[in-house]
Design a protein around this motif. Structure first.
Motif, mmCIF file in Angstrom:
data_model
loop_
_atom_site.group_PDB
_atom_site.id
_atom_site.type_symbol
_atom_site.label_atom_id
_atom_site.label_comp_id
_atom_site.label_asym_id
_atom_site.label_seq_id
_atom_site.Cartn_x
_atom_site.Cartn_y
_atom_site.Cartn_z
ATOM 1 N N ALA A 123 4.741 12.213 1.093
ATOM 2 C CA ALA A 123 4.735 10.747 1.153
ATOM 3 C C ALA A 123 6.140 10.182 0.942
ATOM 4 C CB ALA A 123 3.771 10.184 0.109
ATOM 5 N N GLN A 124 6.842 10.718 -0.031
ATOM 6 C CA GLN A 124 8.171 10.203 -0.365
ATOM 7 C C GLN A 124 9.175 10.447 0.768
ATOM 8 O OE1 GLN A 124 8.613 8.449 -3.086
ATOM 9 N NE2 GLN A 124 10.816 8.279 -3.280
ATOM 10 N N LEU A 125 9.172 11.653 1.351
ATOM 11 C CA LEU A 125 10.137 11.946 2.412
ATOM 12 C C LEU A 125 9.725 11.341 3.751
ATOM 13 C CD1 LEU A 125 11.294 15.593 1.618
ATOM 14 C CD2 LEU A 125 12.521 13.433 1.250
ATOM 15 N N TYR A 126 8.430 11.164 3.977
ATOM 16 C CA TYR A 126 7.963 10.561 5.227
ATOM 17 C C TYR A 126 8.220 9.054 5.230
ATOM 18 C CZ TYR A 126 4.906 9.688 9.233
ATOM 19 O OH TYR A 126 4.408 9.322 10.464
ATOM 20 N N TRP A 127 7.904 8.385 4.142
ATOM 21 C CA TRP A 127 8.020 6.929 4.083
ATOM 22 C C TRP A 127 9.314 6.429 3.451
ATOM 23 C CZ3 TRP A 127 5.105 4.434 7.210
ATOM 24 C CH2 TRP A 127 3.826 4.887 7.505
ATOM 25 N N GLY A 128 9.928 7.239 2.618
ATOM 26 C CA GLY A 128 11.124 6.806 1.903
ATOM 27 C C GLY A 128 12.376 6.851 2.765
ATOM 28 N N PRO A 129 13.469 6.329 2.230
ATOM 29 C CA PRO A 129 14.722 6.233 2.984
ATOM 30 C C PRO A 129 15.643 7.446 2.807
ATOM 31 C CG PRO A 129 14.962 5.100 0.907
ATOM 32 C CD PRO A 129 13.535 5.622 0.948
ATOM 33 N N HIS A 130 15.138 8.533 2.283
ATOM 34 C CA HIS A 130 15.995 9.633 1.846
ATOM 35 C C HIS A 130 16.608 10.452 2.973
ATOM 36 C CE1 HIS A 130 14.343 8.442 -1.927
ATOM 37 N NE2 HIS A 130 13.130 8.736 -1.495
ATOM 38 N N LEU A 131 15.846 10.701 4.019
ATOM 39 C CA LEU A 131 16.329 11.461 5.174
ATOM 40 C C LEU A 131 16.184 10.598 6.420
ATOM 41 C CD1 LEU A 131 14.603 14.902 4.453
ATOM 42 C CD2 LEU A 131 16.964 14.245 3.926
ATOM 43 N N GLU A 132 17.119 10.723 7.318
ATOM 44 C CA GLU A 132 17.083 9.913 8.537
ATOM 45 C C GLU A 132 16.189 10.519 9.613
ATOM 46 O OE1 GLU A 132 21.042 8.762 9.795
ATOM 47 O OE2 GLU A 132 21.673 8.656 7.690
ATOM 48 N N SER A 133 15.764 11.753 9.427
ATOM 49 C CA SER A 133 14.914 12.431 10.406
ATOM 50 C C SER A 133 14.225 13.621 9.745
ATOM 51 C CB SER A 133 15.757 12.917 11.594
ATOM 52 O OG SER A 133 16.738 13.837 11.155
ATOM 53 N N LEU A 134 13.195 14.119 10.400
ATOM 54 C CA LEU A 134 12.532 15.372 10.024
ATOM 55 C C LEU A 134 11.965 15.418 8.607
ATOM 56 C CD1 LEU A 134 15.210 17.625 11.732
ATOM 57 C CD2 LEU A 134 12.862 17.298 12.556
ATOM 58 N N TYR A 177 1.176 2.832 -1.233
ATOM 59 C CA TYR A 177 1.961 3.867 -1.918
ATOM 60 C C TYR A 177 1.099 4.690 -2.858
ATOM 61 C CZ TYR A 177 6.178 1.770 -0.048
ATOM 62 O OH TYR A 177 7.134 1.288 0.800
ATOM 63 N N ASP A 178 -0.031 5.169 -2.348
ATOM 64 C CA ASP A 178 -0.949 5.958 -3.156
ATOM 65 C C ASP A 178 -1.194 7.300 -2.467
ATOM 66 O OD1 ASP A 178 -2.873 7.044 -4.754
ATOM 67 O OD2 ASP A 178 -4.331 5.441 -4.458
ATOM 68 N N ALA A 179 -0.594 8.342 -2.974
ATOM 69 C CA ALA A 179 -0.702 9.660 -2.357
ATOM 70 C C ALA A 179 -1.864 10.485 -2.895
ATOM 71 C CB ALA A 179 0.612 10.422 -2.527
ATOM 72 N N GLU A 180 -2.746 9.893 -3.697
ATOM 73 C CA GLU A 180 -3.884 10.662 -4.214
ATOM 74 C C GLU A 180 -4.777 11.177 -3.091
ATOM 75 O OE1 GLU A 180 -4.906 12.033 -7.156
ATOM 76 O OE2 GLU A 180 -2.891 11.494 -7.753
ATOM 77 N N GLY A 181 -5.016 10.366 -2.070
ATOM 78 C CA GLY A 181 -5.812 10.826 -0.932
ATOM 79 C C GLY A 181 -5.130 11.976 -0.210
ATOM 80 N N LEU A 182 -3.828 11.917 -0.120
ATOM 81 C CA LEU A 182 -3.050 12.986 0.494
ATOM 82 C C LEU A 182 -3.108 14.244 -0.368
ATOM 83 C CD1 LEU A 182 -1.328 13.351 3.023
ATOM 84 C CD2 LEU A 182 0.638 12.504 1.730
ATOM 85 N N ARG A 183 -3.090 14.066 -1.671
ATOM 86 C CA ARG A 183 -3.199 15.207 -2.586
ATOM 87 C C ARG A 183 -4.564 15.886 -2.428
ATOM 88 N NH1 ARG A 183 -2.809 16.590 -8.609
ATOM 89 N NH2 ARG A 183 -4.373 15.024 -9.013
ATOM 90 N N GLY A 184 -5.624 15.095 -2.321
ATOM 91 C CA GLY A 184 -6.948 15.650 -2.069
ATOM 92 C C GLY A 184 -7.019 16.366 -0.724
ATOM 93 N N PHE A 185 -6.342 15.795 0.269
ATOM 94 C CA PHE A 185 -6.284 16.410 1.593
ATOM 95 C C PHE A 185 -5.664 17.804 1.512
ATOM 96 C CE2 PHE A 185 -3.614 17.302 5.314
ATOM 97 C CZ PHE A 185 -4.569 17.345 6.312
ATOM 98 N N PHE A 186 -4.555 17.934 0.778
ATOM 99 C CA PHE A 186 -3.918 19.247 0.651
ATOM 100 C C PHE A 186 -4.828 20.240 -0.055
ATOM 101 C CE2 PHE A 186 0.166 17.376 1.818
ATOM 102 C CZ PHE A 186 0.684 18.399 2.597
ATOM 103 N N GLY A 187 -5.563 19.805 -1.066
ATOM 104 C CA GLY A 187 -6.496 20.697 -1.741
ATOM 105 C C GLY A 187 -7.577 21.183 -0.791
#
Length: 196
Positions: A123-134, A177-187
């Protein structure tokens, strides 16, 4: 010792599958602009990044340090001339990396890094401004790196679950900004996609 060696062998053996699926996902779900690299070039770059992550995990050195994230990004992005190769941006609150890393480190004390990292990292790397790609690929490789480092199996994505992933990514993005659903998805995904 045999189980650990089997995890490393699995990680190396499934590298082409992982690279193929992540390249497909970058082309289908990317949020950073048009991808100009060929699919084969993208797969090769991701595979190279994965081999680097596996080598780091063997040494116990996969980390959330900006220098580690930036070097992995550069390894994948430079060969395909992807935007911002190796450039890492701290970001501003609520998406700043320092606060994000501090929260994950605190959670890792209780739950372990692998069990708590991949959804929040994605969630952080997909939505955040940290990387410009990938960001999607870098996050997935790092999450799998933490899994290996802690003695777990890697998870390889599959196209049949893209809609569910897109939905969970949306929940983890702006407004909620709630990654709990994503966390459940990974499980759930781990139980669906890892061999017995």
């Amino acid at each position: 010792m045999q189980k650990t060696e089997a995890l490393w062998e699995d990680a190396e053996h499934r590298a082409p599958e992982l690279a193929r699926e992540l390249a497909r996902m970058e082309l289908a779900l990317c949020n950073w602009g048009p991808v100009t690299a060929s699919r084969d070039s993208l797969e090769a770059a991701i595979r190279s990044g994965w081999h680097s992550v596996v080598a780091s995990a063997r040494k116990g050195s996969v980390s959330l340090e900006p220098s580690f994230v930036a070097s992995l990004h550069a390894l994948i992005a430079q060969p395909i001339d992807s935007p911002g190769a190796g450039v890492f941006h701290e970001g501003q609150s609520p998406m700043d990396w320092t606060e994000f890393k501090r929260a994950l480190d605190d959670a890792a004390l209780e739950y372990g890094m692998a069990d708590n990292t991949e959804a929040w990292l994605l969630a952080q790397l997909y939505w955040g401004p940290h990387l410009e790609s990938l960001g999607l690929s870098v996050a997935w490789l790092l999450g799998n790196g933490f899994r290996l480092q802690e003695g777990g199996r890697m998870v390889v994505p599959n196209a049949s679950h893209d809609e569910k992933l897109k939905e969970r990514l949306k929940w983890a993005g702006p407004d909620l900004y709630d990654a709990e659903g994503l966390r459940g998805f990974f499980g759930w995904y781990e139980t669906e996609r890892t061999p017995g």
